[in-house]
Structure formats: structure tokens, C-alpha cells
Design a protein around this motif. Structure first.
Motif, PDB file in Angstrom:
ATOM      1  N   SER A 295       3.042  -2.392  22.278  1.00  0.00           N
ATOM      2  CA  SER A 295       4.135  -1.409  22.336  1.00  0.00           C
ATOM      3  C   SER A 295       5.090  -1.588  21.167  1.00  0.00           C
TER       4      SER A 295
ATOM      5  N   GLY B 144       5.902   1.182  18.427  1.00  0.00           N
ATOM      6  CA  GLY B 144       7.291   1.608  18.352  1.00  0.00           C
ATOM      7  C   GLY B 144       7.842   1.762  16.954  1.00  0.00           C
TER       8      GLY B 144
ATOM      9  N   ALA C  16       5.824   5.774  19.082  1.00  0.00           N
ATOM     10  CA  ALA C  16       6.868   5.317  20.000  1.00  0.00           C
ATOM     11  C   ALA C  16       6.686   5.847  21.430  1.00  0.00           C
TER      12      ALA C  16
ATOM     13  N   GLY D 241       4.078   4.058  23.096  1.00  0.00           N
ATOM     14  CA  GLY D 241       4.519   2.695  23.389  1.00  0.00           C
ATOM     15  C   GLY D 241       5.175   2.586  24.754  1.00  0.00           C
TER      16      GLY D 241
END
Length: 282
Positions: A182, A186, A192, A195
Motif C-alpha cells: 500500500s 500510495g 493511491a 492502496g
């Protein structure tokens, strides 16, 4: 176990919708914080189902009273917050005193010692929370009482159980791996949102492992599976389940422990997976 935990949220026809909602909830929690209680409430329901032995039907968001789900999640958050606060005080107090003393005396050695002690205490605290949190959260679920999250007698019973410790170790591995993935996602605008979805799936996987480990440890220590109270499910869902809906949990702990149910098929299949099945840890 890790594979089963990570695949948990991909089960069911509406899994994409369920996971997407989870990702959006994680995003909102990141932006305005309060939805984190709803996310925690959902994760508690994942644990409740797995503790009952149902590892094939993840909770659906629409089945729950969101307000009550969030209140429940706030209680779980409070338990973790208190333990985190204790670790913070134990970590920062001695380190802070030494750093302040080093600054007053102009001693770099004392300041460095304070930093070292603080770092060591922090690592010890993180390990302690990793072990204590799943035990206390599971105990909170089965007792349906906030004070159960601080039951020292229960902690003493399970803190040295090998199955529980193994579950803690696997959960740490999953949490670390999900955090890395993640985090990498990100750093890009496109990645993102994905994520946040990965983070949600990771939280569910950790909850799955915690609950499975506690169920196995409970059977070893107590000799039977724990009785699990109902969560904040909407009344119409309760009525549908009572009428024989196929998405109902696979059985009470007593049903699972006793093996095939009376309503099982001709082959005598159990009403749900046995939480004490050693193969799950392979």
C-alpha cells in the motif's frame, strides 16, 4: 493460512462491491478520521464470523446498522488506543527524562542513552501490543463487554499459547507485507486508491488470522469453542437468517464443535469448518 486470509474478502458474488466500499471507507477514514470507527466495526464482524467458524461468507456492509457498527468499532478502537497509550508512556517517559537531563547537562552521552532506551522500549512495546491486542479484542467480542478488553486473567491464559503466538507472527507478516504494498501504491495518484483497498483487504486478513488463532487457542485452553454473541445486524437480516438464508453463518460454536448438524446433507458434511483443523496452519 496467509493465502486463505488474503483471499477471504474475494469470496462471494458481490466481493468487488464489498471490497470497493471498504476501500472508500479507508480513504474517508484517512481524510476525516471518524469513518475509522465504522471500518473497525466491520473488522470486528469479520472476526466474529471467523470465531464462529464461518470463513466463507464475509460480512456484507448492508447487513449492519452502521451506527451500531461504528459504536462497536469505537469500543474496539478504544481498547487498542489504551494499550497504545500505555506503550507510549512507558516508552517516552524514561527516554524523555534522559533526553532532558542530557540537554540540561550538555551531555551527548546521556541524550544518546535516552534515545537508545526509548528505541528498545518502543520495539518491546510494539511486540507486546502485537500479542496482547488480538487476545483482548477477541475476548471483547465473545464477552460483548468493553472491560473484557482488559481482562488480565484471560491475557495470562492465552499469552503463552503456541497457536496464538503463531497466529500473531503470521498476522505481523501479513500486516508488514500489506503495508509495503500500500505504501508503494500510495506514491502515485493512480495507485493511491488501490492502496486503500489493499489496506482494507489486509486488515480483514489480519482479523481472519487473529480470530482463527484465538478460536484454536480457546479450544486448547478451555476445552470448547467460545459462545459468540450476535453483532449489530439489521433486524431484517436476522429474520432472513432465521428463515434459512444461505448467507447465514455456518453454525454456532457448539454446532461446529459437535460436527455434522442434523440438517446436514446425506454425506454428513459439518455445518462449518472446524476452527481446530491443524491443516489451516500449513
Amino acid at each position: 493460512m496467509i493465502e486463505a486470509a488474503l483471499r477471504y474478502q474475494t469470496q462471494g458474488e458481490d466481493w468487488v462491491k464489498r471490497v470497493a466500499i471498504g476501500g472508500v471507507a479507508m480513504l474517508l477514514a484517512f481524510l476525516i478520521f471518524l469513518p475509522i470507527f465504522t471500518v473497525y466495526g466491520y473488522i470486528l464482524e469479520v472476526m466474529r464470523r471467523v470465531l464462529r467458524g464461518d470463513t466463507e461468507t464475509p460480512p456484507e456492509w448492508g447487513d449492519y446498522d452502521i451506527v451500531q457498527l461504528s459504536i462497536n468499532g469505537a469500543k474496539g478502537f478504544a481498547i487498542l488506543f489504551v494499550y497504545g497509550l500505555v506503550v507510549g508512556v512507558v516508552t517516552l517517559l524514561p527516554a524523555g527524562v534522559l533526553l532532558l537531563l542530557g540537554a540540561l547537562l550538555g551531555s551527548g552521552t546521556i541524550a544518546a542513552l535516552g534515545t537508545l532506551i526509548g528505541g528498545v522500549l518502543y520495539l518491546v512495546g510494539v511486540v507486546a501490543i502485537a500479542i496482547v491486542a488480538p487476545i483482548m479484542i477477541c475476548n471483547f467480542i465473545i464477552k460483548d463487554d468493553l472491560s473484557a478488553g482488559f481482562d488480565i486473567d484471560v491475557l495470562r491464559t492465552f499469552i503463552t499459547n503456541r497457536v496464538m503466538l503463531r497466529a500473531v507472527g503470521l498476522a505481523v507478516v501479513v500486516n508488514f507485507a500489506v503495508g509495503v504494498v500500500s505504501g508503494v501504491l500510495g506514491v502515485t495518484i493512480i495507485g493511491a486508491p488501490i492502496g486503500f483497498v489493499v489496506t482494507f483487504v489486509g486488515l480483514s486478513a489480519v482479523a481472519y488470522i487473529w480470530a482463527t488463532g484465538f478460536a484454536d487457542a480457546y479450544r486448547e485452553e478451555i476445552g470448547e469453542l467460545p459462545a459468540i454473541p450476535d453483532g449489530p445486524t439489521k433486524m431484517e437480516v436476522v429474520q432472513r437468517t432465521a428463515a434459512g438464508d444461505t448467507t447465514a453463518t455456518s453454525g454456532t460454536p457448539e454446532d461446529i464443535a459437535s460436527g455434522p448438524s442434523e440438517s446436514g446433507d446425506a454425506d454428513g458434511d459439518a455445518s462449518g469448518p472446524d476452527p481446530t483443523d491443524g491443516d489451516r496452519w500449513d
